[in-house]
Design a protein around this motif. Structure first.
Motif, PDB file in Angstrom:
ATOM      1  N   MET B 123      71.369 -27.503  -2.265  1.00  0.00           N
ATOM      2  CA  MET B 123      71.310 -26.136  -2.384  1.00  0.00           C
ATOM      3  C   MET B 123      70.078 -25.630  -2.941  1.00  0.00           C
ATOM      4  N   ILE B 124      69.863 -26.062  -4.399  1.00  0.00           N
ATOM      5  CA  ILE B 124      68.720 -25.624  -5.262  1.00  0.00           C
ATOM      6  C   ILE B 124      67.172 -26.038  -4.422  1.00  0.00           C
ATOM      7  N   VAL B 125      67.343 -27.204  -3.919  1.00  0.00           N
ATOM      8  CA  VAL B 125      66.078 -27.589  -3.110  1.00  0.00           C
ATOM      9  C   VAL B 125      65.966 -26.520  -2.065  1.00  0.00           C
ATOM     10  N   GLY B 126      67.139 -26.284  -1.526  1.00  0.00           N
ATOM     11  CA  GLY B 126      66.931 -25.151  -0.287  1.00  0.00           C
ATOM     12  C   GLY B 126      66.307 -23.640  -0.789  1.00  0.00           C
ATOM     13  N   MET B 127      66.728 -23.503  -1.921  1.00  0.00           N
ATOM     14  CA  MET B 127      66.384 -22.176  -2.563  1.00  0.00           C
ATOM     15  C   MET B 127      64.789 -22.181  -2.821  1.00  0.00           C
ATOM     16  N   MET B 129      62.592 -24.061  -1.377  1.00  0.00           N
ATOM     17  CA  MET B 129      62.014 -24.097   0.029  1.00  0.00           C
ATOM     18  C   MET B 129      61.962 -22.706   0.379  1.00  0.00           C
TER      19      MET B 129
END
Lengths: 143, 141
Positions: B123-127, B129
């Protein structure tokens, strides 16, 4: 028929609403989880960094303390398929930040302000959430 | 003062998520499963949460100032933008797929096992991105 889960849902919901009201009336901030986490990880929190970090600490530690105190063993029942977990996490994080809010910011704080943006966002994510469960559970059978 | 409010508010949020069942992915997916064995619990959660906030916004929009100083957030730009719609559709797809959203992913971190940790990391990686997308949109509007 009233299930006990509805009563727990209502009580838990009221507590979530009180938390959001306290954050708004006390600190003048919207209690949106994706905004708070996103602001911390991408640096956009700025001067709010300290307060938002402390908010996250409370959010993580209080459920833990409650579980220890009352000897509870809650389960998240999350899938153990790492591909699904990673795909879902990426979608949730990316989508919430692009939309500028998630269930707490748009859902709880937006709808209660009668904000058109909050209401539209909630309708859209409820729709795609329903389609997602339909597709992955009933059609593809992967969850 | 601000720190005490942040800690209390975060703690209450976590407690509410735990009690309400929002940390249980089966319950969340049951709520979204309108073609299966539909579970209406989340309507009670959302309804319950909206009640205190409805009154809080009436106070906030009534010309007061926050207890710890500063200003209340202004009404955001009311435009229903493409990113609001598209972002919400993407978010909802992930929410249905795993049954977790950002608040419960943190509230369940201490008991959610490696699966919860992996979800939070993704989720943090998605944020992160989303950062260039937000920047690009901000520069074109």
């Amino acid at each position: 028929m009233i299930e006990t889960s509805y009563i727990y849902g209502l009580i838990g919901g009221l507590i979530i609403g009180i938390a959001a009201a306290l954050y708004l009336l006390g600190n003048g901030r919207v209690m949106g989880a994706s905004g708070i986490i996103g602001g911390l990880v991408d640096g956009s929190a700025g001067h709010d960094r300290r307060d938002q970090f402390i908010f996250v600490l409370g959010l993580i530690l209080v459920p833990w303390l409650v579980i220890l105190s009352f000897d509870l063993a809650p389960k998240t029942n999350i899938t153990s398929n790492p591909v699904i977990i990673v795909a879902a996490g990426l979608l949730v994080g990316f989508g919430a930040r692009v939309a500028n809010g998630c269930t707490s910011g748009h859902g709880v704080c937006g709808i209660s302000r009668l904000s058109p943006r909050g209401i539209v966002a909630t309708l859209f994510y409820l729709f795609s959430g329903g389609v997602s469960v339909l597709l992955f559970k009933h059609i593809l059978g992967v969850i | 003062m601000r720190a005490v409010i942040a800690l209390t508010s975060g703690g209450l949020f976590g407690l509410g998520l735990l009690i309400s069942g929002m940390v249980d992915t089966n319950r969340v997916q049951g709520w979204l499963d309108i073609f299966g064995d539909w579970d209406p619990t989340l309507a009670f959660v959302l309804g319950g949460a909206i009640i205190p906030m409805f009154f809080a916004w009436r106070l906030a929009d009534g010309g007061r100032t926050p207890r710890a100083g500063g200003m209340f957030p202004p009404r955001p730009n009311q435009k229903i933008s493409p990113e609001l719609a598209i972002g919400s559709l993407i978010f909802g797809a992930g929410w249905g797929l795993a049954g977790l959203c950002p608040g419960p992913s943190l509230a369940s971190l201490t008991f959610g096992g490696w699966e919860g940790l992996l979800f939070l990391a993704a989720m943090i990686v998605g944020m992160l991105m989303a950062v260039p997308v937000k920047r690009m949109r901000a520069s074109t509007t």
